[in-house]
Scaffold this active site. Structure first.
Site, PDB file in Angstrom:
ATOM      1  N   SER A 198      70.731  78.020  34.464  1.00  0.00           N
ATOM      2  CA  SER A 198      72.055  77.734  33.892  1.00  0.00           C
ATOM      3  C   SER A 198      72.667  78.951  33.213  1.00  0.00           C
ATOM      4  CB  SER A 198      71.954  76.570  32.897  1.00  0.00           C
ATOM      5  OG  SER A 198      71.035  76.888  31.864  1.00  0.00           O
ATOM      6  N   ALA A 219      74.451  88.313  26.371  1.00  0.00           N
ATOM      7  CA  ALA A 219      75.192  89.506  26.809  1.00  0.00           C
ATOM      8  C   ALA A 219      76.180  89.945  25.744  1.00  0.00           C
ATOM      9  CB  ALA A 219      75.903  89.228  28.129  1.00  0.00           C
ATOM     10  N   GLN A 220      76.222  91.240  25.526  1.00  0.00           N
ATOM     11  CA  GLN A 220      77.040  91.763  24.423  1.00  0.00           C
ATOM     12  C   GLN A 220      78.291  92.486  24.917  1.00  0.00           C
ATOM     13  OE1 GLN A 220      74.609  94.271  21.923  1.00  0.00           O
ATOM     14  NE2 GLN A 220      73.305  92.587  21.261  1.00  0.00           N
ATOM     15  N   GLU A 257      82.297 101.818  28.655  1.00  0.00           N
ATOM     16  CA  GLU A 257      80.831 101.930  28.606  1.00  0.00           C
ATOM     17  C   GLU A 257      80.395 103.088  29.494  1.00  0.00           C
ATOM     18  OE1 GLU A 257      78.672  98.225  28.913  1.00  0.00           O
ATOM     19  OE2 GLU A 257      80.107  97.220  27.617  1.00  0.00           O
ATOM     20  N   HIS A 300      67.179  99.740  29.042  1.00  0.00           N
ATOM     21  CA  HIS A 300      68.365 100.028  28.218  1.00  0.00           C
ATOM     22  C   HIS A 300      67.959 101.055  27.174  1.00  0.00           C
ATOM     23  CE1 HIS A 300      71.904  99.552  25.730  1.00  0.00           C
ATOM     24  NE2 HIS A 300      72.433  98.743  26.630  1.00  0.00           N
ATOM     25  N   ARG A 311      72.619 105.038  32.105  1.00  0.00           N
ATOM     26  CA  ARG A 311      71.535 104.513  31.265  1.00  0.00           C
ATOM     27  C   ARG A 311      70.182 105.160  31.485  1.00  0.00           C
ATOM     28  NH1 ARG A 311      72.835  98.097  31.126  1.00  0.00           N
ATOM     29  NH2 ARG A 311      74.659  98.520  29.879  1.00  0.00           N
ATOM     30  N   HIS A 358      65.377  95.943  30.500  1.00  0.00           N
ATOM     31  CA  HIS A 358      66.644  95.229  30.304  1.00  0.00           C
ATOM     32  C   HIS A 358      67.078  94.445  31.531  1.00  0.00           C
ATOM     33  CE1 HIS A 358      70.553  94.483  28.567  1.00  0.00           C
ATOM     34  NE2 HIS A 358      71.179  95.109  29.540  1.00  0.00           N
ATOM     35  N   ARG A 398      71.946 100.022  37.738  1.00  0.00           N
ATOM     36  CA  ARG A 398      73.181  99.234  37.570  1.00  0.00           C
ATOM     37  C   ARG A 398      74.135  99.887  36.574  1.00  0.00           C
ATOM     38  NH1 ARG A 398      74.701  95.394  33.742  1.00  0.00           N
ATOM     39  NH2 ARG A 398      72.597  95.201  32.895  1.00  0.00           N
TER      40      ARG A 398
HETATM   41  P1  FAD Z   1      70.478  84.175  33.385  1.00  0.00           P
HETATM   42  O1  FAD Z   1      71.722  84.237  32.607  1.00  0.00           O
HETATM   43  O2  FAD Z   1      69.301  84.874  32.833  1.00  0.00           O
HETATM   44  O3  FAD Z   1      70.108  82.651  33.632  1.00  0.00           O
HETATM   45  C1  FAD Z   1      68.879  82.292  34.205  1.00  0.00           C
HETATM   46  C2  FAD Z   1      68.665  80.819  33.984  1.00  0.00           C
HETATM   47  O4  FAD Z   1      67.550  80.353  34.750  1.00  0.00           O
HETATM   48  C3  FAD Z   1      68.342  80.455  32.539  1.00  0.00           C
HETATM   49  O5  FAD Z   1      69.062  79.291  32.239  1.00  0.00           O
HETATM   50  C4  FAD Z   1      66.839  80.164  32.562  1.00  0.00           C
HETATM   51  O6  FAD Z   1      66.407  79.281  31.569  1.00  0.00           O
HETATM   52  C5  FAD Z   1      66.718  79.536  33.930  1.00  0.00           C
HETATM   53  N1  FAD Z   1      65.376  79.550  34.516  1.00  0.00           N
HETATM   54  C6  FAD Z   1      64.518  80.599  34.627  1.00  0.00           C
HETATM   55  N2  FAD Z   1      63.393  80.193  35.248  1.00  0.00           N
HETATM   56  C7  FAD Z   1      63.531  78.877  35.529  1.00  0.00           C
HETATM   57  C8  FAD Z   1      62.709  77.899  36.148  1.00  0.00           C
HETATM   58  N3  FAD Z   1      61.488  78.176  36.591  1.00  0.00           N
HETATM   59  N4  FAD Z   1      63.182  76.630  36.273  1.00  0.00           N
HETATM   60  C9  FAD Z   1      64.410  76.290  35.793  1.00  0.00           C
HETATM   61  N5  FAD Z   1      65.226  77.188  35.188  1.00  0.00           N
HETATM   62  C10 FAD Z   1      64.796  78.460  35.062  1.00  0.00           C
HETATM   63  N6  FAD Z   1      75.299  92.243  31.605  1.00  0.00           N
HETATM   64  C11 FAD Z   1      76.610  92.563  31.626  1.00  0.00           C
HETATM   65  O7  FAD Z   1      77.221  92.619  32.693  1.00  0.00           O
HETATM   66  N7  FAD Z   1      77.268  92.803  30.459  1.00  0.00           N
HETATM   67  C12 FAD Z   1      76.660  92.744  29.239  1.00  0.00           C
HETATM   68  O8  FAD Z   1      77.290  92.935  28.226  1.00  0.00           O
HETATM   69  C13 FAD Z   1      75.274  92.447  29.210  1.00  0.00           C
HETATM   70  N8  FAD Z   1      74.610  92.420  28.034  1.00  0.00           N
HETATM   71  C14 FAD Z   1      73.310  92.004  28.018  1.00  0.00           C
HETATM   72  C15 FAD Z   1      72.650  91.875  26.805  1.00  0.00           C
HETATM   73  C16 FAD Z   1      71.354  91.383  26.749  1.00  0.00           C
HETATM   74  C17 FAD Z   1      70.655  91.251  25.428  1.00  0.00           C
HETATM   75  C18 FAD Z   1      70.703  91.024  27.954  1.00  0.00           C
HETATM   76  C19 FAD Z   1      69.306  90.477  27.926  1.00  0.00           C
HETATM   77  C20 FAD Z   1      71.339  91.183  29.176  1.00  0.00           C
HETATM   78  C21 FAD Z   1      72.639  91.672  29.218  1.00  0.00           C
HETATM   79  N9  FAD Z   1      73.315  91.829  30.430  1.00  0.00           N
HETATM   80  C22 FAD Z   1      74.631  92.174  30.437  1.00  0.00           C
HETATM   81  C23 FAD Z   1      72.696  91.419  31.688  1.00  0.00           C
HETATM   82  C24 FAD Z   1      73.236  90.037  32.062  1.00  0.00           C
HETATM   83  O9  FAD Z   1      73.362  89.264  30.892  1.00  0.00           O
HETATM   84  C25 FAD Z   1      72.350  89.295  33.028  1.00  0.00           C
HETATM   85  O10 FAD Z   1      71.922  90.123  34.070  1.00  0.00           O
HETATM   86  C26 FAD Z   1      73.094  88.114  33.624  1.00  0.00           C
HETATM   87  O11 FAD Z   1      73.629  87.338  32.588  1.00  0.00           O
HETATM   88  C27 FAD Z   1      72.168  87.295  34.494  1.00  0.00           C
HETATM   89  O12 FAD Z   1      72.797  86.082  34.799  1.00  0.00           O
HETATM   90  P2  FAD Z   1      72.020  85.036  35.712  1.00  0.00           P
HETATM   91  O13 FAD Z   1      72.891  83.842  35.801  1.00  0.00           O
HETATM   92  O14 FAD Z   1      71.575  85.674  36.943  1.00  0.00           O
HETATM   93  O15 FAD Z   1      70.686  84.714  34.891  1.00  0.00           O
HETATM   94  C1  SIN Z   2      75.274  96.384  26.609  1.00  0.00           C
HETATM   95  O1  SIN Z   2      76.100  95.743  25.969  1.00  0.00           O
HETATM   96  O2  SIN Z   2      74.925  97.537  26.351  1.00  0.00           O
HETATM   97  C2  SIN Z   2      74.649  95.736  27.792  1.00  0.00           C
HETATM   98  C3  SIN Z   2      75.604  95.791  28.882  1.00  0.00           C
HETATM   99  C4  SIN Z   2      74.938  95.578  30.211  1.00  0.00           C
HETATM  100  O3  SIN Z   2      73.738  95.325  30.301  1.00  0.00           O
HETATM  101  O4  SIN Z   2      75.654  95.707  31.201  1.00  0.00           O
END
Ligand code: FAD
Ligand code: SIN
Length: 516
Positions: free
Chosen positions: A12, A45-46, A113, A228, A274, A334, A369
């Site tokens: 989700s 995500a920030q 960025e 990161h 990065r 990261h 990335r």
């Molecule tokens: P996620 O958002 O990680 O969602 C995965 C989902 O799968 C979660 O709900 C989890 O609980 C669920 N899940 C996992 N395993 C299972 C399972 N076995 N069964 C059921 N559910 C499961 N990216 C940017 O572009 N900009 C930013 O500013 C940025 N800042 C970031 C800051 C931080 C601290 C972090 C950690 C990452 C950041 N990123 C950023 C990266 C970005 O947030 C992620 O790569 C992106 O949100 C991934 O989205 P997703 O939907 O693929 O996965």
């Molecule tokens: C950050 O805010 O520095 C994270 C951004 C990203 O992972 O793309």
């Protein structure tokens, strides 16, 4: 508990929720998520979400920056989709009411960025992911055709006649169920938890990658892990991310003597890609034997606390004033550029199984990335996955690149490790600076641990700790093997024994397929 739906979405975060909203237009959707619905990388995500919507920007310029950061390994067609679909999909978020920061003229305020040649990052102060999650979650909750089951962790893909028909899952420790659907989307996010030091929350253990591997899906580019450069480096405190947007607004990296050392390593200085900044920090710490800091003391203090309230709070919690103090920083795992191989419509090599977001590898990020392209990837490829899942017929994806058949290691010759042991080994030997000796030793240790986990029942068991450890070992095993085999340095993959990029031999994607 046995669930049936037209479409099944695992996870989700931004990719899963965006896909579910489109899928609900064509049928019943079940979302399984293993913790609270908002617990995801997306939620933390920030910096923001990149999209070419500025007057001085264009999809072509965004593509150029993405490809430059990707260090020769981006799949151009995937980049093309990202940068062209991106502005439309982000405008849709704005139409739905995304509360992104605005300039005085009412237009979205665009942040800067690293390695972006113009300002193109939409943001909600320093908590963009929380705002996107709120928005998508509100729409999903209002949709009668979507059922969400929280605390439901998928453990194994169901495969019949070579096609995916759903998953098995656990709720809590005992309740095993199945969810069956015509099409299944893996949107399980990344695997930062495989490393001891990470920005990722506890849910990011690479479950989707491990499940897909066991089902025989093709995995690609797993050696490319992004570290990161700047997380809070305080003994005993969580490795809280200090967003790149801080440097985008003028924060500087300095050493103990107050020297801005980044300008020595790269003309782009603090806003170099990065991988460059992360390695420069490690080298500076090694050279001086003292920590490296972020400083914002030369910026307007009111602006700093208004623009970065979440980060300011986290720093205050650790005893630092973000606007005035030097904040000790170090790199942490990261983001995973590699993952389950997909085509441009999120199809994997298994019919009926799709993957989008961080779990997937379209090749859009290449070897490294570009900042804020990940939320965009989840949004764009989540929507594209849904479009393909609704369409018929459903062939498996056609993919290019070198393919390697792998087998699980044989007899167990070690005890089942703790999760900490796995994460510590990965951080020390498969982290930011890699070398054959360390990678070989790590691979041998992971072989033994994987065999031990398998012998104990592995990821299919209801024992949550064993499941988590087996998943970490499995994903770590693939990452270590891939890192050992790539005899060059490119993007986030740095080999001290092969420090140069080698286009002659390594300008290619390499995939693994597991035969059990
Ligand atoms: P996620 O958002 O990680 O969602 C995965 C989902 O799968 C979660 O709900 C989890 O609980 C669920 N899940 C996992 N395993 C299972 C399972 N076995 N069964 C059921 N559910 C499961 N990216 C940017 O572009 N900009 C930013 O500013 C940025 N800042 C970031 C800051 C931080 C601290 C972090 C950690 C990452 C950041 N990123 C950023 C990266 C970005 O947030 C992620 O790569 C992106 O949100 C991934 O989205 P997703 O939907 O693929 O996965
Ligand atoms: C950050 O805010 O520095 C994270 C951004 C990203 O992972 O793309």
């Amino acid at each position: 508990m046995d669930l049936r739906a037209d479409f099944l979405v695992i996870g989700s975060g931004i990719a899963g929720l965006r896909a579910a909203l489109s899928l609900a237009e064509a049928g019943e959707v079940v979302i399984l998520t293993k913790s609270d619905p908002g617990e995801s990388n997306t939620g933390y995500a920030q910096g923001g979400i990149a999209a070419a919507i500025g007057a001085d920007d264009s999809p072509e310029l965004h593509a150029r920056d993405t490809i430059a950061a990707g260090d020769g390994l981006c799949v151009p067609e995937a980049v093309d989709r990202l940068v062209h679909d991106g502005p439309r999909d982000v405008r849709e978020l704005l139409d739905w009411g995304a509360a992104f920061d605005r300039d005085a003229d009412g237009r979205p305020s665009l942040g800067r960025e690293a390695a972006h040649s113009v300002r193109r990052v939409l943001h909600a102060r320093d908590a963009t992911g929380r705002e996107i999650t709120r928005l998508l979650w509100a729409r999903v909750s209002a949709c009668a055709r979507i059922r969400l089951l929280d605390d439901a962790g998928a453990t194994e893909l169901s495969i019949e006649d070579g096609a995916c028909t759903g998953v098995r899952f656990v709720r809590g420790a005992v309740d095993v169920g199945t969810a069956t659907a015509r099409r299944t989307l893996l949107a399980t996010g990344g695997a930062g938890q495989v490393f001891r030091e990470t920005t990722n929350p506890a849910v990011a253990t690479g479950d989707g990658i491990a499940m897909a591997a066991r089902a025989g899906a093709r995995l690609t580019d797993l050696e490319f892990v992004q570290f990161h450069p700047t997380v809070l480096n305080v003994e005993g405190a969580p490795r809280f991310l200090l967003s790149e947007a801080l440097r985008g607004e003028g924060a500087r990296l300095v050493n103990e003597a107050g020297e801005a050392f980044m300008t020595r390593d790269d003309p782009a200085g603090d806003l170099a890609p990065r991988d460059v900044v992360a390695r420069a920090i490690v080298r500076e710490v090694e050279r001086t034997g003292t920590p490296v800091y972020l400083t914002l003391a030369h910026l307007d203090a009111d602006f700093v606390t208004r623009r970065f309230p979440t980060i300011a709070r986290a720093c205050a919690h650790a005893g630092f004033n973000l606007a005035r103090d030097r904040i000790p920083v170090s790199p942490a795992a990261h983001y995973l550029m590699g993952g389950v191989a997909t085509d441009l419509d999120a199809r994997t090599s298994i019919p009926g199984l799709f993957a989008a977001g961080e779990v997937a590898c379209t090749g859009v990020h290449g070897a490294n990335r570009l900042a804020s392209n990940s939320l965009l990837e989840g949004l764009v490829f989540g929507a594209r996955a849904a479009a393909a899942m609704k369409a018929a017929p459903q062939p498996a994806a056609l993919m290019v690149g070198e393919l390697i058949d792998v087998r699980l290691p044989g007899r167990a010759s070690a005890a089942v490790p703790t999760a900490y042991e796995v994460r510590d080994l990965m951080w020390r030997s498969v982290g930011l600076l890699r070398i054959a000796r360390g990678l070989e030793a790590a691979s041998a240790q992971l072989d033994a641990w994987l065999a031990a986990c398998e012998a104990a029942g592995g990821a299919r068991r209801c024992d949550a700790e064993l499941r988590r450890t087996t998943t970490l070992v499995t994903v770590g095993w693939f990452i270590a093997r891939a890192a050992l085999r790539r005899h060059e340095s490119r993007g986030a993959h740095f080999r001290a024994d092969f420090p140069a990029r080698d286009d002659l031999h390594w300008s290619k994607h390499v995939s693994d397929v597991l035969h059990t």
